[in-house]
Enzyme design. Structure first.
Site, mmCIF file in Angstrom:
data_model
loop_
_atom_site.group_PDB
_atom_site.id
_atom_site.type_symbol
_atom_site.label_atom_id
_atom_site.label_comp_id
_atom_site.label_asym_id
_atom_site.label_seq_id
_atom_site.Cartn_x
_atom_site.Cartn_y
_atom_site.Cartn_z
ATOM 1 N N ALA A 53 0.900 -1.235 -0.003
ATOM 2 C CA ALA A 53 -0.109 -0.183 0.077
ATOM 3 C C ALA A 53 0.793 1.146 0.318
ATOM 4 O O ALA A 53 1.813 1.120 0.466
ATOM 5 C CB ALA A 53 -0.982 -0.146 1.223
ATOM 6 N N GLU A 84 0.456 -9.699 -0.825
ATOM 7 C CA GLU A 84 -0.951 -9.995 -0.820
ATOM 8 C C GLU A 84 -1.678 -10.211 -2.325
ATOM 9 O O GLU A 84 -2.266 -10.921 -2.707
ATOM 10 C CB GLU A 84 -2.042 -9.123 -0.060
HETATM 11 N N1 CO8 Z 1 4.775 3.409 -0.207
HETATM 12 C C1 CO8 Z 1 5.050 4.695 -0.637
HETATM 13 N N2 CO8 Z 1 6.417 4.941 -1.123
HETATM 14 C C2 CO8 Z 1 7.028 3.866 -1.280
HETATM 15 C C3 CO8 Z 1 6.611 2.589 -0.795
HETATM 16 C C4 CO8 Z 1 5.339 2.282 -0.157
HETATM 17 N N3 CO8 Z 1 4.707 1.137 0.372
HETATM 18 N N4 CO8 Z 1 7.718 1.645 -0.731
HETATM 19 C C5 CO8 Z 1 8.650 2.455 -1.278
HETATM 20 N N5 CO8 Z 1 8.247 3.794 -1.403
HETATM 21 C C6 CO8 Z 1 9.073 4.756 -2.108
HETATM 22 C C7 CO8 Z 1 10.155 5.463 -0.993
HETATM 23 O O1 CO8 Z 1 9.571 6.364 0.061
HETATM 24 C C8 CO8 Z 1 11.137 6.018 -2.168
HETATM 25 O O2 CO8 Z 1 10.464 7.292 -2.389
HETATM 26 P P1 CO8 Z 1 11.472 8.667 -2.362
HETATM 27 O O3 CO8 Z 1 12.631 8.303 -3.474
HETATM 28 O O4 CO8 Z 1 10.659 9.925 -2.759
HETATM 29 O O5 CO8 Z 1 12.162 8.997 -1.133
HETATM 30 C C9 CO8 Z 1 11.122 5.310 -3.304
HETATM 31 O O6 CO8 Z 1 9.855 4.485 -3.192
HETATM 32 C C10 CO8 Z 1 12.300 4.195 -3.387
HETATM 33 O O7 CO8 Z 1 12.254 3.627 -1.720
HETATM 34 P P2 CO8 Z 1 13.708 3.249 -1.096
HETATM 35 O O8 CO8 Z 1 14.473 4.664 -1.366
HETATM 36 O O9 CO8 Z 1 13.332 3.065 0.061
HETATM 37 O O10 CO8 Z 1 14.155 2.238 -2.169
HETATM 38 P P3 CO8 Z 1 15.083 0.910 -1.474
HETATM 39 O O11 CO8 Z 1 15.055 0.012 -2.428
HETATM 40 O O12 CO8 Z 1 16.082 1.154 -0.543
HETATM 41 O O13 CO8 Z 1 14.060 0.066 -0.481
HETATM 42 C C11 CO8 Z 1 11.910 -1.098 0.237
HETATM 43 C C12 CO8 Z 1 12.753 -0.458 -0.785
HETATM 44 C C13 CO8 Z 1 12.494 -2.105 0.857
HETATM 45 C C14 CO8 Z 1 10.539 -1.395 -0.629
HETATM 46 C C15 CO8 Z 1 11.641 0.033 1.042
HETATM 47 O O14 CO8 Z 1 11.286 1.297 0.310
HETATM 48 C C16 CO8 Z 1 10.430 -0.093 2.032
HETATM 49 O O15 CO8 Z 1 10.655 -0.487 3.065
HETATM 50 N N6 CO8 Z 1 9.252 0.426 1.808
HETATM 51 C C17 CO8 Z 1 7.872 0.037 2.573
HETATM 52 C C18 CO8 Z 1 7.558 -1.229 2.305
HETATM 53 C C19 CO8 Z 1 6.429 -1.563 3.378
HETATM 54 O O16 CO8 Z 1 6.386 -1.241 4.508
HETATM 55 N N7 CO8 Z 1 5.180 -2.219 2.617
HETATM 56 C C20 CO8 Z 1 3.977 -2.223 3.261
HETATM 57 C C21 CO8 Z 1 3.089 -1.194 3.194
HETATM 58 S S1 CO8 Z 1 1.608 -1.144 4.270
HETATM 59 C C22 CO8 Z 1 0.627 -2.286 3.348
HETATM 60 O O17 CO8 Z 1 0.848 -2.802 2.170
HETATM 61 C C23 CO8 Z 1 -0.765 -2.630 3.999
HETATM 62 C C24 CO8 Z 1 -1.324 -1.643 5.162
HETATM 63 C C25 CO8 Z 1 -2.291 -2.527 5.670
HETATM 64 C C26 CO8 Z 1 -3.200 -1.580 6.908
HETATM 65 C C27 CO8 Z 1 -2.673 -0.339 7.580
HETATM 66 C C28 CO8 Z 1 -3.675 0.183 8.781
HETATM 67 C C29 CO8 Z 1 -2.896 1.318 9.540
#
Ligand code: CO8
Length: 242
Positions: free
Chosen positions: A52, A98
């Site tokens: 998400a 998911e």
């Molecule tokens: N949402 C929005 N932006 C994201 C997301 C995300 N899930 N993942 C990555 N991005 C963005 C980063 O913010 C970054 O943007 P910017 O360049 O503007 O800073 C860009 O993508 C690249 O990301 P990274 O620089 O972090 O790239 P890396 O290759 O170093 O890392 C990762 C990639 C490992 C994917 C890392 O970005 C990360 O950990 N992302 C979050 C993953 C996560 O937590 N996913 C779960 C999301 S929650 C969900 O899916 C369901 C929620 C359910 C209910 C909640 C109820 C409260």
């Protein structure tokens, strides 16, 4: 066959409300198109999807998760009747994991990483993850993924049964297309029934699903007649989807 490629590389293909709706809209169109027999769903080499869109959360808060269009989009994906083959490279996290779980066949690249990191933002995989993961990989492994938020790599995902094949990441899309082409040769109605029956095993008690399987088996289709005729006549079948 139709290939859907998630294309928000700047956000690791995070499922913004818009992207999720676009996927659902495309599936809705595909479900009405008899030319589309199978879908291939993929992202890019860095990410299938990082879940998400966390950046939409501060603006919209928890009500975002009950948003009707978001829930409808997930339902559309969940209830899509044609086969979906996922080619996963890079991250498949949270909602991205998911989404992969909703696909019927999942193959992944050696660089794939699956995970449910929601616990790190005080949440849990609430778009089906807490229910589908234990059914797919068992309670202990699902608990490990959901409670620690740790990622698993491609090899572990394959050993745990989340994916059926691991390939060099540059080969996954072609392999998924190859699988989809094989599937697209078969009777659409038989594929639909086979998919529905397998999914029933996750949602119904065994006695009920066995009885439904028997009822569906007895549902005589023109394609089934054609399949038998073609076999006997030693020719390719011409399926019409009825
Ligand atoms: N949402 C929005 N932006 C994201 C997301 C995300 N899930 N993942 C990555 N991005 C963005 C980063 O913010 C970054 O943007 P910017 O360049 O503007 O800073 C860009 O993508 C690249 O990301 P990274 O620089 O972090 O790239 P890396 O290759 O170093 O890392 C990762 C990639 C490992 C994917 C890392 O970005 C990360 O950990 N992302 C979050 C993953 C996560 O937590 N996913 C779960 C999301 S929650 C969900 O899916 C369901 C929620 C359910 C209910 C909640 C109820 C409260």
């Amino acid at each position: 066959m139709l290939q859907i490629t998630l294309n928000r590389p700047h956000a690791r293909n995070a499922l913004s409300k818009t992207l999720l709706s676009e996927v659902a809209d495309t599936l809705n169109i595909a479900s009405e198109d008899p030319e589309v027999r199978c879908i291939v769903l993929t992202g890019d080499n860095e990410a299938f999807s990082a879940g998400a869109d966390i950046k939409e959360m501060p603006e919209e808060g928890i009500p975002m998760f009950a948003d009707a269009s978001r829930l409808t989009a997930w339902k559309t994906i969940e209830q899509f009747r044609k086969p979906i083959v996922a080619a996963v490279n890079g991250y498949a996290l949270g909602g991205g994991c998911e989404l992969a779980l909703l696909c019927d066949i999942v193959i992944c690249g050696e660089n794939a990483q699956f995970g449910t990191p929601e616990i790190k933002i005080a949440a849990f995989p609430g778009d089906g993850g807490t229910q589908r993961l234990p059914r797919l990989i068992g309670k202990a492994r699902a608990m490990y993924m959901v409670l620690t938020g740790e990622r698993i790599n491609a090899e572990v995902a394959c050993n745990w049964g989340l994916v059926s094949e691991v390939l060099p990441s540059g080969e996954t899309v072609n392999r998924a297309l190859e699988i989809a082409e094989t599937i697209a040769e078969y009777s659409p109605i038989a594929l639909e029934m086979a998919k529905a029956e397998i999914l029933m095993s996750f949602s119904k008690p065994l006695d009920e699903s066995l009885s439904l399987e028997r009822q569906m088996l007895l549902w005589q289709t023109e394609d089934h007649d054609e399949g038998i005729k073609a076999f006997v006549e030693k020719r390719q079948p011409r399926y019409i989807g009825r």
